[in-house]
Scaffold this motif. Structure first.
Motif, PDB file in Angstrom:
ATOM      1  N   MET A  10      36.289  38.760  27.066  1.00 13.73           N
ATOM      2  CA  MET A  10      35.978  37.472  27.732  1.00 13.73           C
ATOM      3  C   MET A  10      35.516  37.215  28.820  1.00 13.73           C
ATOM      4  SD  MET A  10      39.489  34.668  27.018  1.00 13.73           S
ATOM      5  CE  MET A  10      40.490  35.428  27.485  1.00 13.73           C
ATOM      6  N   LYS A  11      34.671  36.772  29.341  1.00 14.41           N
ATOM      7  CA  LYS A  11      33.771  36.659  30.769  1.00 14.41           C
ATOM      8  C   LYS A  11      34.327  35.747  31.843  1.00 14.41           C
ATOM      9  CE  LYS A  11      29.075  36.325  32.642  1.00 14.41           C
ATOM     10  NZ  LYS A  11      27.663  35.925  32.036  1.00 14.41           N
ATOM     11  N   PHE A  12      34.869  37.020  32.825  1.00 17.24           N
ATOM     12  CA  PHE A  12      35.028  36.724  34.029  1.00 17.24           C
ATOM     13  C   PHE A  12      34.954  36.492  35.300  1.00 17.24           C
ATOM     14  CE2 PHE A  12      39.817  37.410  31.721  1.00 17.24           C
ATOM     15  CZ  PHE A  12      39.281  36.191  30.513  1.00 17.24           C
ATOM     16  N   ALA A  13      34.564  35.258  36.485  1.00 16.34           N
ATOM     17  CA  ALA A  13      34.302  35.746  37.851  1.00 16.34           C
ATOM     18  C   ALA A  13      35.245  35.105  38.430  1.00 16.34           C
ATOM     19  CB  ALA A  13      33.041  34.528  37.736  1.00 16.34           C
ATOM     20  N   VAL A  14      34.494  36.236  39.239  1.00 12.14           N
ATOM     21  CA  VAL A  14      36.012  36.736  40.531  1.00 12.14           C
ATOM     22  C   VAL A  14      35.380  36.393  41.903  1.00 12.14           C
ATOM     23  CG1 VAL A  14      37.113  38.639  42.634  1.00 12.14           C
ATOM     24  CG2 VAL A  14      36.404  39.081  40.141  1.00 12.14           C
ATOM     25  N   LEU A  15      35.543  35.260  42.550  1.00 14.64           N
ATOM     26  CA  LEU A  15      34.729  34.172  43.523  1.00 14.64           C
ATOM     27  C   LEU A  15      34.777  34.965  44.941  1.00 14.64           C
ATOM     28  CD1 LEU A  15      35.423  30.226  43.170  1.00 14.64           C
ATOM     29  CD2 LEU A  15      33.303  31.628  42.485  1.00 14.64           C
ATOM     30  N   SER A  16      34.149  35.837  45.347  1.00 15.81           N
ATOM     31  CA  SER A  16      34.543  36.740  46.271  1.00 15.81           C
ATOM     32  C   SER A  16      32.688  37.012  47.230  1.00 15.81           C
ATOM     33  CB  SER A  16      35.024  37.738  46.066  1.00 15.81           C
ATOM     34  OG  SER A  16      35.196  38.793  47.375  1.00 15.81           O
ATOM     35  N   ALA A  17      33.370  36.676  48.796  1.00 14.10           N
ATOM     36  CA  ALA A  17      32.239  36.618  49.645  1.00 14.10           C
ATOM     37  C   ALA A  17      31.769  38.275  50.322  1.00 14.10           C
ATOM     38  CB  ALA A  17      32.197  36.196  51.016  1.00 14.10           C
ATOM     39  N   ASN A  18      32.739  39.300  49.800  1.00 13.69           N
ATOM     40  CA  ASN A  18      32.706  40.462  49.756  1.00 13.69           C
ATOM     41  C   ASN A  18      32.983  41.875  49.040  1.00 13.69           C
ATOM     42  OD1 ASN A  18      32.371  43.138  51.082  1.00 13.69           O
ATOM     43  ND2 ASN A  18      34.043  42.490  53.247  1.00 13.69           N
ATOM     44  N   PRO A  19      31.799  42.241  48.162  1.00 11.90           N
ATOM     45  CA  PRO A  19      32.459  42.547  47.045  1.00 11.90           C
ATOM     46  C   PRO A  19      33.503  44.117  47.425  1.00 11.90           C
ATOM     47  CG  PRO A  19      30.318  42.846  46.978  1.00 11.90           C
ATOM     48  CD  PRO A  19      30.909  41.997  48.480  1.00 11.90           C
ATOM     49  N   ASN A  20      32.910  44.199  48.571  1.00 10.64           N
ATOM     50  CA  ASN A  20      34.151  45.355  49.062  1.00 10.64           C
ATOM     51  C   ASN A  20      34.826  45.510  49.654  1.00 10.64           C
ATOM     52  OD1 ASN A  20      31.149  47.122  48.718  1.00 10.64           O
ATOM     53  ND2 ASN A  20      30.680  46.514  50.585  1.00 10.64           N
ATOM     54  N   LEU A  21      36.163  44.160  49.057  1.00  7.47           N
ATOM     55  CA  LEU A  21      37.361  44.249  49.923  1.00  7.47           C
ATOM     56  C   LEU A  21      38.358  45.011  48.816  1.00  7.47           C
ATOM     57  CD1 LEU A  21      37.130  40.381  50.765  1.00  7.47           C
ATOM     58  CD2 LEU A  21      37.862  42.992  51.995  1.00  7.47           C
ATOM     59  N   TYR A  22      39.534  45.559  48.712  1.00  8.15           N
ATOM     60  CA  TYR A  22      40.264  45.915  47.501  1.00  8.15           C
ATOM     61  C   TYR A  22      40.747  45.105  47.067  1.00  8.15           C
ATOM     62  CZ  TYR A  22      44.765  48.384  46.199  1.00  8.15           C
ATOM     63  OH  TYR A  22      45.540  49.085  45.433  1.00  8.15           O
ATOM     64  N   SER A  23      41.143  43.871  46.786  1.00  7.24           N
ATOM     65  CA  SER A  23      41.362  42.683  46.153  1.00  7.24           C
ATOM     66  C   SER A  23      40.288  42.791  44.977  1.00  7.24           C
ATOM     67  CB  SER A  23      41.942  41.591  47.242  1.00  7.24           C
ATOM     68  OG  SER A  23      43.407  41.988  47.274  1.00  7.24           O
ATOM     69  N   THR A  24      39.317  42.008  45.511  1.00  8.00           N
ATOM     70  CA  THR A  24      37.950  41.997  44.589  1.00  8.00           C
ATOM     71  C   THR A  24      37.865  43.302  43.748  1.00  8.00           C
ATOM     72  OG1 THR A  24      37.089  40.326  46.540  1.00  8.00           O
ATOM     73  CG2 THR A  24      36.031  41.578  44.896  1.00  8.00           C
ATOM     74  N   ALA A  70      46.861  43.791  40.417  1.00  8.13           N
ATOM     75  CA  ALA A  70      45.714  43.148  39.700  1.00  8.13           C
ATOM     76  C   ALA A  70      45.468  42.965  38.283  1.00  8.13           C
ATOM     77  CB  ALA A  70      44.411  44.540  40.006  1.00  8.13           C
ATOM     78  N   SER A  71      46.577  44.122  37.135  1.00  7.54           N
ATOM     79  CA  SER A  71      46.589  43.875  35.906  1.00  7.54           C
ATOM     80  C   SER A  71      47.099  42.216  35.782  1.00  7.54           C
ATOM     81  CB  SER A  71      47.362  44.977  35.014  1.00  7.54           C
ATOM     82  OG  SER A  71      46.060  45.642  35.322  1.00  7.54           O
ATOM     83  N   GLN A  72      48.273  42.292  36.180  1.00  9.03           N
ATOM     84  CA  GLN A  72      48.534  40.812  36.659  1.00  9.03           C
ATOM     85  C   GLN A  72      47.864  39.838  36.441  1.00  9.03           C
ATOM     86  OE1 GLN A  72      52.109  40.670  35.073  1.00  9.03           O
ATOM     87  NE2 GLN A  72      52.017  42.933  35.158  1.00  9.03           N
ATOM     88  N   ILE A  73      47.185  39.910  37.582  1.00  7.74           N
ATOM     89  CA  ILE A  73      46.229  38.519  37.505  1.00  7.74           C
ATOM     90  C   ILE A  73      45.365  38.290  37.334  1.00  7.74           C
ATOM     91  CG2 ILE A  73      44.499  37.735  38.508  1.00  7.74           C
ATOM     92  CD1 ILE A  73      45.715  38.748  41.686  1.00  7.74           C
ATOM     93  N   ILE A  74      44.635  39.242  35.871  1.00  9.51           N
ATOM     94  CA  ILE A  74      44.316  39.685  35.089  1.00  9.51           C
ATOM     95  C   ILE A  74      44.903  38.508  33.493  1.00  9.51           C
ATOM     96  CG2 ILE A  74      42.628  40.740  32.892  1.00  9.51           C
ATOM     97  CD1 ILE A  74      41.047  39.788  35.834  1.00  9.51           C
ATOM     98  N   LYS A  75      45.825  39.420  33.227  1.00  9.66           N
ATOM     99  CA  LYS A  75      47.171  38.894  32.066  1.00  9.66           C
ATOM    100  C   LYS A  75      46.187  37.063  32.560  1.00  9.66           C
ATOM    101  CE  LYS A  75      49.343  42.987  31.359  1.00  9.66           C
ATOM    102  NZ  LYS A  75      50.583  43.225  31.425  1.00  9.66           N
ATOM    103  N   TYR A  76      47.370  36.538  33.769  1.00 10.63           N
ATOM    104  CA  TYR A  76      47.381  35.330  33.451  1.00 10.63           C
ATOM    105  C   TYR A  76      46.508  34.007  33.502  1.00 10.63           C
ATOM    106  CZ  TYR A  76      47.495  30.988  36.693  1.00 10.63           C
ATOM    107  OH  TYR A  76      47.599  29.776  37.952  1.00 10.63           O
TER     108      TYR A  76
END
Length: 291
Positions: free
Chosen positions: A1-15, A279-285
């Motif tokens: 699948m194709k997922f998008a992360v909405l983030s203003a800073n690609p260097n943040l740990y969470s992103t 992070a993997s739990q978020i992807i599973k969700y």
């Protein structure tokens, strides 16, 4: 699948961690800077434009919206919802969570225990406000503050009244809360994904600091929540309508007290403290809910 992360800073740990976890599961992962999107609104044809291209063929979106861009970030999330794309944080829940006062009212109505809180319309009778939360010491919080900024501990009645008068003079909206002495400068953060606590940590403020935020130099350790704490955290996330949430609680003599429900909780502190792959739990969700 194709997922998008909405983030203003690609260097943040969470992103970076969410992108990494998605790729590990074989998904195509892209980052969209929501602050640079254009929204086309017309009858039955909502469109998101990013880098002069129409965003197409996305099955799921993970919003990582900073507090300073809540208004526009929420509009972008809402646009994806109008496009029938699953968003891991719903736009309405995002708006609710960013309004501290509204959040406390929702949590209170749901029967969750909170530190006693007073909000007034720049009341000139500041001594009455101080008395209403049980006197000093007490905590004064800017309604727009984040990461421990705009949070002040007033040790005595005189300083509490002076601080309130100063904020009122600046027409800065604040809430006044009782100080929970037995918490000893620590709080609990329960990280919730899809109705499950996937990690929990105890955050301790540095020496002489009552705020436990990791951004303020606090430390964090893995913790096992009591049934009462876990139930309170799950209920708080549920009544706020959040599939992903960081629920902050104080341990008090009368049980867990909900401080705040964060709709865009950071992953670095919780993953480091617990050693868990959140992070993997978020992807599973997102997988479970995406088309």
């Amino acid at each position: 699948m194709k997922f998008a992360v909405l983030s203003a800073n690609p260097n943040l740990y969470s992103t970076k961690r969410i992108i990494e976890a998605g790729k590990k599961k074989g998904h195509e992962m892209i980052i969209i800077d929501h602050t640079k999107c254009d929204l086309v609104i017309e009858k039955k044809k909502p469109i998101v434009i990013y880098k002069d291209q129409e965003i197409r063929d996305i099955q799921g979106v993970v919003p990582r919206i900073g507090a300073s861009v809540t208004f526009f970030g929420t509009a972008v999330v809402r646009q994806f919802e109008m496009m029938k794309i699953f968003t891991a944080t719903e736009s309405q829940a995002l708006v609710r969570s960013r309004d501290k006062l509204r959040s406390l009212q929702i949590l209170s109505r749901a029967g969750l225990d909170l530190p006693k809180t007073v909000f007034s319309n720049y009341s000139k009778n500041v001594s009455n406000v101080v008395e209403k939360v049980g006197g000093a010491p007490l905590v004064i919080k800017l309604l727009e503050g984040t990461q421990g900024l705009g949070v002040v501990l007033a040790d005595n009645k005189n300083s509490a009244e002076s601080i309130l008068e100063a904020f009122n003079g600046l027409q800065a909206r604040v809430i006044v809360q009782e100080f929970i002495k037995e918490a000893k400068g620590a709080d609990l953060r329960a990280f919730i994904v899809d109705g499950q606590v996937v990690g929990a940590m105890k955050r301790q403020g540095k020496e002489g600091e009552f705020r436990s935020n990791l951004h303020r130099g606090g430390s964090a350790n893995i913790v096992t929540l009591t049934d009462e704490e876990e139930n309170a955290a799950l209920k708080a996330a549920r009544v706020m309508g959040l599939g992903i949430a960081g629920v902050d609680m104080l341990q008090s003599a009368r049980g867990p007290l909900i401080l705040e429900v964060n709709s865009s909780p950071g992953l670095e502190g919780i993953e480091t403290a617990t050693g868990k792959d959140i992070a993997s739990q978020i992807i599973k969700y997102v997988e479970r809910n995406a088309e």
